[in-house]
Design an enzyme around this catalytic site. Structure first.
Site, PDB file in Angstrom:
ATOM      1  N   HIS A  77      42.694  45.502  35.706  1.00 40.13           N
ATOM      2  CA  HIS A  77      41.874  44.439  35.561  1.00 40.13           C
ATOM      3  C   HIS A  77      43.063  43.094  36.237  1.00 40.13           C
ATOM      4  O   HIS A  77      44.250  43.301  36.255  1.00 40.13           O
ATOM      5  CB  HIS A  77      41.585  44.036  34.416  1.00 40.13           C
ATOM      6  CG  HIS A  77      40.384  44.660  33.852  1.00 40.13           C
ATOM      7  ND1 HIS A  77      39.764  44.495  32.834  1.00 40.13           N
ATOM      8  CD2 HIS A  77      40.034  45.906  34.745  1.00 40.13           C
ATOM      9  CE1 HIS A  77      38.916  45.361  32.601  1.00 40.13           C
ATOM     10  NE2 HIS A  77      38.924  46.126  33.657  1.00 40.13           N
ATOM     11  N   GLU A  79      43.396  40.172  35.447  1.00 37.64           N
ATOM     12  CA  GLU A  79      44.282  39.302  34.385  1.00 37.64           C
ATOM     13  C   GLU A  79      45.452  39.888  34.061  1.00 37.64           C
ATOM     14  O   GLU A  79      46.523  39.423  33.942  1.00 37.64           O
ATOM     15  CB  GLU A  79      43.232  39.199  33.057  1.00 37.64           C
ATOM     16  CG  GLU A  79      42.196  38.273  33.358  1.00 37.64           C
ATOM     17  CD  GLU A  79      40.969  39.251  33.436  1.00 37.64           C
ATOM     18  OE1 GLU A  79      40.699  40.273  34.345  1.00 37.64           O
ATOM     19  OE2 GLU A  79      39.876  39.024  32.898  1.00 37.64           O
ATOM     20  N   CYS A 103      38.328  40.977  29.288  1.00 37.89           N
ATOM     21  CA  CYS A 103      37.712  42.047  28.575  1.00 37.89           C
ATOM     22  C   CYS A 103      38.895  41.909  27.275  1.00 37.89           C
ATOM     23  O   CYS A 103      39.961  41.460  27.228  1.00 37.89           O
ATOM     24  CB  CYS A 103      38.076  43.388  29.235  1.00 37.89           C
ATOM     25  SG  CYS A 103      39.584  43.773  29.514  1.00 37.89           S
ATOM     26  N   CYS A 106      42.600  42.870  28.265  1.00 36.49           N
ATOM     27  CA  CYS A 106      43.382  41.885  28.805  1.00 36.49           C
ATOM     28  C   CYS A 106      43.377  40.779  27.728  1.00 36.49           C
ATOM     29  O   CYS A 106      44.477  40.103  27.865  1.00 36.49           O
ATOM     30  CB  CYS A 106      42.690  41.318  30.101  1.00 36.49           C
ATOM     31  SG  CYS A 106      42.564  42.753  31.313  1.00 36.49           S
TER      32      CYS A 106
HETATM   33  N1  LIG Z   1      37.822  40.519  32.829  1.00 31.88           N
HETATM   34  C1  LIG Z   1      37.542  41.221  33.521  1.00 31.88           C
HETATM   35  C2  LIG Z   1      36.553  42.291  33.838  1.00 31.88           C
HETATM   36  C3  LIG Z   1      36.568  43.489  34.641  1.00 31.88           C
HETATM   37  N2  LIG Z   1      37.383  43.442  35.753  1.00 31.88           N
HETATM   38  C4  LIG Z   1      37.189  44.490  36.740  1.00 31.88           C
HETATM   39  C5  LIG Z   1      37.206  45.794  36.266  1.00 31.88           C
HETATM   40  C6  LIG Z   1      36.234  46.355  37.499  1.00 31.88           C
HETATM   41  O1  LIG Z   1      37.051  46.623  38.700  1.00 31.88           O
HETATM   42  C7  LIG Z   1      35.316  45.093  37.613  1.00 31.88           C
HETATM   43  C8  LIG Z   1      34.117  45.364  36.689  1.00 31.88           C
HETATM   44  O2  LIG Z   1      33.264  46.397  37.358  1.00 31.88           O
HETATM   45  P1  LIG Z   1      31.629  46.143  37.114  1.00 31.88           P
HETATM   46  O3  LIG Z   1      31.443  46.868  35.642  1.00 31.88           O
HETATM   47  O4  LIG Z   1      31.208  44.728  37.072  1.00 31.88           O
HETATM   48  O5  LIG Z   1      30.926  46.827  38.083  1.00 31.88           O
HETATM   49  O6  LIG Z   1      36.000  43.855  37.375  1.00 31.88           O
HETATM   50  C9  LIG Z   1      38.430  42.588  35.598  1.00 31.88           C
HETATM   51  O7  LIG Z   1      39.326  42.608  36.763  1.00 31.88           O
HETATM   52  N3  LIG Z   1      38.366  41.553  34.726  1.00 31.88           N
HETATM   53 ZN   LIG Z   2      40.436  43.345  31.484  1.00 28.31          ZN
END
Ligand SMILES: Nc1ccn([C@H]2C[C@H](O)[C@@H](COP(=O)(O)O)O2)c(=O)n1
Ligand SMILES: [Zn+2]
Length: 159
Positions: A77, A79, A103, A106
């Protein structure tokens, strides 16, 4: 007389987080993060992507199917990447700007490295248990979080 339509610190740092997200290869959700210290110095940046050495041309980018065959087990992710990309001493009392609310995984890293404030743009997964857990941990650990207040300022970059 000085220019008056300059961007605020919040716009500057969230803008950098948004620009960082543009590096993401994820076809669905691009996330960027920017960490700054209390003196408005940029400490680190990151975006969501496959771990170093894991070929993002061959790793899966889908959202469904067997766990080993979609992206969720693999993507790092934004973060977490911004925390891991930091090359200085420590991140105590830093602020993280993220284009998406962190999330739960993170959130744990944010708390453990001493970041004291989260500024987020989207909270599109607010109803998920992951985000609810993040907020529960932030509340308990004294990490403040607030939404970025967009002012509708448009900036066009001809790259
Ligand atoms: N706080 C976050 C939440 C999600 N991500 C990333 C992980 C995946 O690459 C994407 C989420 O995918 P989705 O379920 O929306 O198709 O985003 C993050 O970096 N930070
Ligand atoms: Zn995360």
């Amino acid at each position: 007389m000085k220019r008056t339509d300059y961007i605020s610190w919040d716009q500057y740092f969230m803008g950098i987080a948004m620009m960082s997200a543009e590096r993401s290869k994820d076809p669905s959700t691009q996330v960027g993060a920017c960490i700054v210290d209390k003196n408005n110095r940029i400490l680190s940046m990151g975006y969501n992507g496959m771990p170093a050495g894991c070929d993002d041309d061959t790793m899966p980018w889908g959202k469904s199917g067997a766990p080993l065959d979609n992206k969720y087990f693999y993507v790092c992710h934004a973060e977490l990447n911004s925390i891991l990309n930091y090359r200085g001493g420590n991140l105590k009392d830093a602020i993280i700007y993220s284009t998406l609310f962190p999330c739960n995984e993170c959130a744990k890293a944010i708390i453990q490295c001493g970041i004291k404030e989260v500024v987020y743009m989207s909270d599109k997964y607010a109803m998920t248990e992951s985000t609810i857990a993040s907020k529960k941990m932030f509340d308990m650990a004294g990490v403040a979080y607030r939404p970025f207040e967009a002012k509708g300022r448009k900036i066009t970059l001809n790259l």
